[in-house]
Write a protein that holds these residues in place. Structure first.
Motif, short mmCIF file in Angstrom:
data_model
loop_
_atom_site.label_atom_id
_atom_site.label_comp_id
_atom_site.label_asym_id
_atom_site.label_seq_id
_atom_site.Cartn_x
_atom_site.Cartn_y
_atom_site.Cartn_z
N LEU A 417 111.71 107.50 17.74
CA LEU A 417 110.41 107.41 18.40
C LEU A 417 110.66 107.37 19.90
CD1 LEU A 417 108.72 104.70 16.15
CD2 LEU A 417 108.38 107.17 16.05
N ASP A 418 110.00 108.25 20.65
CA ASP A 418 110.25 108.24 22.10
C ASP A 418 109.26 107.33 22.82
OD1 ASP A 418 107.87 109.67 22.91
OD2 ASP A 418 108.81 111.55 22.32
N ARG A 419 109.42 107.22 24.11
CA ARG A 419 108.64 106.28 24.92
C ARG A 419 107.16 106.63 24.95
NH1 ARG A 419 112.34 103.20 27.97
NH2 ARG A 419 110.64 102.39 29.28
N SER A 420 106.81 107.86 24.64
CA SER A 420 105.41 108.26 24.66
C SER A 420 104.74 108.10 23.30
CB SER A 420 105.28 109.72 25.12
OG SER A 420 105.80 110.60 24.14
N GLN A 421 105.52 107.74 22.29
CA GLN A 421 104.99 107.63 20.93
C GLN A 421 104.68 106.21 20.51
OE1 GLN A 421 108.34 109.98 19.13
NE2 GLN A 421 106.71 110.79 17.86
N ALA A 422 105.48 105.26 20.99
CA ALA A 422 105.36 103.91 20.45
C ALA A 422 106.06 102.88 21.33
CB ALA A 422 105.97 103.86 19.03
N TYR A 423 105.58 101.65 21.27
CA TYR A 423 106.30 100.55 21.90
C TYR A 423 107.69 100.41 21.29
CZ TYR A 423 102.81 98.40 24.96
OH TYR A 423 101.97 98.15 25.99
N ILE A 424 107.80 100.72 20.00
CA ILE A 424 109.12 100.69 19.35
C ILE A 424 110.06 101.65 20.06
CG2 ILE A 424 110.38 101.17 17.22
CD1 ILE A 424 107.91 100.26 15.66
N GLY A 425 109.54 102.81 20.46
CA GLY A 425 110.34 103.78 21.20
C GLY A 425 110.80 103.24 22.53
N VAL A 426 109.91 102.53 23.23
CA VAL A 426 110.26 101.92 24.52
C VAL A 426 111.33 100.86 24.30
CG1 VAL A 426 109.39 100.55 26.46
CG2 VAL A 426 107.96 102.36 25.47
N LEU A 427 111.13 100.02 23.32
CA LEU A 427 112.07 98.93 23.00
C LEU A 427 113.48 99.47 22.76
CD1 LEU A 427 112.94 96.10 21.83
CD2 LEU A 427 111.94 96.85 19.67
#
Length: 640
Positions: A417-427
């Motif tokens: 998951l990338d940063r534009s898809q989900a907080y999980i991606g940001v994490l």
């Protein structure tokens, strides 16, 4: 000697919030999975704060649920108070937080695990990882040279497997500190895991030392609540899980209480700093900046006259109260004196002392964004072992690690998951890309595209991914598709329904403090006025159909914030271009002579999978990225 030897697909080490999600994901995808824990009684344990969610963390729980995870469903069954935080602000930062009955939460999750097909719970300490070295491999340090083949427990049992997921939390070589008293245990006095670290070091994994802490638990019968401010839950409870019927969570809620420290509290702390393990140099590990102990607060915020203290029930079947905001590692006698200066706690009795806990974890730069170790095929990692903090961060990583372990075994493409898809991606991107010198905590400010990544639309963003992997049932996904269709249809109708300047319309607008119309306007245009809402406009919206509340919520947000949302989508397009520029795993950065030495060292250490990830590494400048792009263009031409 004979030994127990079993063959399974996946071994999950640790049964905290990360381990539970990882094991459930693998088992639900049909893999024979065994989850190891030092104590079956510690499954989904909440050793610190008895709540789930909170600012930005509520987003993570919603995303876990949208992908097919369990945390949201479990807290919906076991919460005792619920609040939507930041309601006075915009929808991007609205976050759900629920106080849990911590014993019920653990029991309920254990029941889910016990009844999950293909999942076995085993109380045992994993003390050794078993691996083999590839006979032939690239000499590049970008390609795994080892492969996991199993685990060995302290009693000598061997479990052969295709993947191992490490979710050891705060148990590895753990020690708890309360002043001069040091106990070599995990949280809540549970057995520490003292043997696995050596095996990890033998495998070539870099280990670091972090610490966290927890406040005392008080006997509720010794607290004077009349001196505190009562804190109530929301009148209308919103569930965490998109699958929970909202009517099922409308319960009588427990109260929490707010009080404050004062100058007398601070004087006691300052007078005893030399007895604090943190300030006496006894603690080796680095603690979380955004969840400081009360000692740290008093020292670092010396100008503040008081600090908030939240008194929160540990559950409905106990008198223990959690003293939020006052975690400490001070000696027991200092703790009691300090707590008794707080209004309402003058006669308090401590049931469990506050303590700090130190533990071994990894530097997460050793991981791919899939949460697989770069140098060890089949070894995945999730949770606080990755250098993060918090139940929600742990569960999110456990779910992704479990998904990707399963997909790897099936020979399918893994999920990032990338940063534009989900907080999980940001994490996960922050963990594997940035220098993390302290336990990582999720915050809304870390997400560049947070207006798109709201907690209210997690199902619309992520249900399809969960369904395609196999964790979201078909009927659940189809319900989300229908929801999206209703939202789109209603937005289109609002944009095409014109309201004229008739007298009754003008009177309606003026009565609601809104300017009269000079020309006709659509309902969508009127909704953009701050003083008007979808509900208010029902009076002049004569052709409106009855729609579910969650559909109306999305319609209102999408219409009111359309301009801002479109701007963020354009920003995402630029971001995606860089993410699509992949970096070959065997790229030798020594061949790029124009790269600065620091950039080359960082790129070799982090082994980014894309130019986008490379650009976020500290020490890699925009000029270095330009050099890398030029080199990749020539590299790709010669390797077609």
């Amino acid at each position: 000697m004979s030994e127990i030897r079993e063959k399974v697909d996946v071994c999950v080490v640790g049964a905290g919030h990360a381990g539970c999600e990882a094991a459930l994901a693998c088992a639900r995808l049909g893999l024979e999975t065994v989850i190891f824990t030092v104590s079956v009684d510690s499954i989904a344990l909440m050793p610190c704060n008895p709540n789930v969610g909170g600012t930005s963390k509520g987003h993570l729980v919603r995303e876990i649920d949208a992908l097919g995870g369990e945390m949201g469903k479990n807290i919906d069954k076991t919460f005792i108070q619920s609040k939507m935080l930041n309601k006075s602000k915009g929808p991007a930062v609205h976050s759900l937080r629920a106080q849990a009955d911590k014993a019920d939460y653990s029991r309920a999750m254990r029941k889910v695990l016990e009844n999950q097909e293909h999942l076995t719970i085993k109380q045992a300490e994993v003390c050794e990882l078993i691996w083999e070295t590839f006979d032939s491999f690239s000499e590049s340090d970008c390609i795994a040279t080892k492969k996991i083949t199993g685990v060995k427990t302290f009693t000598g049992a061997v479990y052969e497997c295709k993947a191992v997921i490490l979710c050891t939390g705060t148990y590895l070589k753990a020690r708890c500190l309360c002043g001069e008293a040091i106990t070599y245990t995990g949280p809540n006095g549970l057995q520490a895991a003292n043997h696995l670290t050596d095996s990890l070091l033998d495998l070539g994994i870099e280990i670091q030392r972090f610490k966290t802490g927890t406040p005392a638990r008080m006997d509720g019968n010794t607290i004077d609540y009349s001196k505190m401010e009562e804190q109530f839950g929301d009148e209308r409870v919103v569930p965490f899980s998109f699958s929970t019927n909202p009517e099922d969570v409308q319960i009588d809620q427990a109260s929490c209480w707010l009080t404050y420290t004062n100058e007398k509290t601070h004087e006691i702390i300052r007078a005893n700093l030399d007895r604090s393990p943190i300030y006496a140099g006894i603690i080796e590990g680095t603690g979380p900046r955004y969840c400081p102990s009360i000692e740290d607060k008093v020292v670092k915020f010396a100008d503040k006259e008081r600090h908030q203290v939240f008194i929160e029930p540990e559950g409905l079947h106990t008198n223990e109260m959690y003293v939020g905001g006052m975690s400490s590692s001070l000696p027991e006698d200092v703790q009691l004196a300090m707590y008794r200066t707080v209004p309402g706690l003058e006669n308090c009795k401590i049931v469990r002392n506050a303590y700090a806990i130190e533990y071994d974890c990894i530097n997460p730069r050793q991981l791919y964004p899939t949460l697989e170790f770069k140098d060890v095929k089949g070894l995945f990692s999730g949770g606080q072992f990755n250098g993060s903090s918090g139940y929600e961060e742990a569960a999110a990583q456990g779910l992704i690690a479990g998904m990707n372990a399963a997909l790897t075994i099936f020979g399918k493409e893994t999920i990032v998951l990338d940063r534009s898809q989900a907080y999980i991606g940001v994490l996960i991107d922050d963990l594997v890309t940035k220098d993390n010198l302290e336990p990582y905590r999720m915050m809304t400010s870390r997400a560049e595209y947070r207006l798109l990544l709201r907690q209210d639309n997690a199902d619309l963003r992520l249900r399809k991914i969960g369904y395609e992997i196999g964790l979201v049932p078909k009927e659940v996904y189809e319900a989300t598709v229908r929801k999206k269709q209703l939202i789109d249809e209603e937005i289109e109708r609002l944009k095409n329904t014109v309201i004229g300047a008739a007298k009754e319309n003008q009177e309606f607008l003026i009565s609601h403090g809104s300017a009269a119309l000079k020309t006709a306007a659509t309902l969508a245009e009127l909704m953009c006025r701050p003083e008007l809402s979808y509900e208010i406009l029902s009076e002049i919206d004569l052709n409106r159909k009855l729609l579910p509340d969650d559909v109306i919520e999305q319609v209102e947000i999408e219409v009111k914030y359309e301009g801002y949302i479109e701007r963020q989508y354009r920003q995402v397009e630029q971001y995606k271009k860089m993410e699509k520029k992949r970096i070959p795993a065997d790229l030798d950065y020594h061949d790029i002579s124009s790269l600065r030495l620091e950039a080359r060292q960082k790129l070799i250490a982090y082994k980014p999978v894309s130019v986008g990830q490379a650009s976020r590494i500290s020490g890699v400048s925009p000029a270095d990225i330009s050099v890398l792009l030029v080199y990749l263009e020539h590299y790709n031409m010669h390797n077609k």
